[in-house]
Design an enzyme around this catalytic site. Sequence first.
Site: not given
Ligand SMILES: Cc1ncc(COP(=O)(O)O)c(C=O)c1O
Length: 385
Positions: A152, A202, A241, A327
Amino acid sequence: MRTPIYLDYNATTPVDDRVLDAMLPFFREHFGNASSEHSFGWTADEAVKQARERTAKLIGATPRTLFFTSGATESVSLAIRGAGDIYGGRRHRIVTVQTEHRAVLATCEAMEREGYETTYLPVGTDGLVDLDALEAALNEETFLVSVMWANNETGVVQPIPEIAERAHRAGALMMTDATQAAGKLPISVNHDGVDLLALSAHKLYGPKGVGALYVRQRGPRVRLAPQVTGGGQEEGLRGGTLNVPGIVGLGMAAQIARRAQADDAERLEALRDRFEAAVCAAVPGTAVNGAGAPRLPNTTSLRFEGARAAQLLPVLHDVAASAGSACHAHTDEPSHVLTAMGLTPEQARATVRFSLGRPTTEAEVDVAAEHVAESVHLVRRRAAA
Ligand SMILES: Cc1ncc(COP(=O)(O)O)c(C=O)c1O
């Protein structure tokens, strides 16, 4: 042109109008519970079925291998913990990589406190997993290899088929966090040898709070223990659900992404390269992290000598980008991804991630490149003063 220019599509994407249009009826007239045995329920259930087919198709899977969750974090957790509960008795080792997303790392760390062992493989300066180190780490105690498809922060794409082949040779399952790869790269779980795959709506112009986990059902049939127990939804693997509007949105987003993938990739890669070239030309002392590896077409991780991202981003107010990942936005910790690639903490702190998306235009990247150059010069001047 609307400002700020959004270049943070790896953090999240806007919901595509077609996705929203597909979702809206499932909040209103088709509000039924997909488990109900009447026409409201059947309508919802039909829509979920269609979404399952569409989402499965994005990764070359069949619908019955796909389970809906609240997002990639939950999918990752269900895959790793769920596999641990079934296979972790005799084999109790997980092999993963230092540059994984926190969703994987935090899950492994928590499982270590419960008695599992984890090997965190190093990466080269290009961000790629060393396949020899992988082979050396695998043994008869390993039940799971978990390697993200694409990073990411840097966009570095791991050689998943090669990794899967080695995992299987050692008798381990191959899990991949494909959150950033789904919709951006062609994926075929069978061809690529993946047993478990996590994705999130998303990141591909779908809604937040919905994702999916692919679980191989044949050759071999992978079994997982549910981590959320309840009313038996999702074949008993994930109770609760179903989020019907969200699932419908994921399905539509997946269908659009599958059809647009090749064109999006070509267009975004050209724009990304144009942006990189413009910034590098205007800002001496810029380096591209992961430049030596295959990368996602939309992502660039730029390192500006002598300019900290924490100082740069507030100055760069007309461009929405990110220091490392979303994050980690509120910490001054250097990115674990970049330090694993051999960057010093100072170099890691001098890195900004720009990620382009379907709505990104040439005019936007040109203006953004100018803003970035001006901002780096300003931060450097202030630092020198
Ligand atoms: C590589 C990766 N894994 C996991 C996630 C977590 O995804 P989610 O926001 O759908 O929990 C992200 C998003 O921030 C991501 O970029």
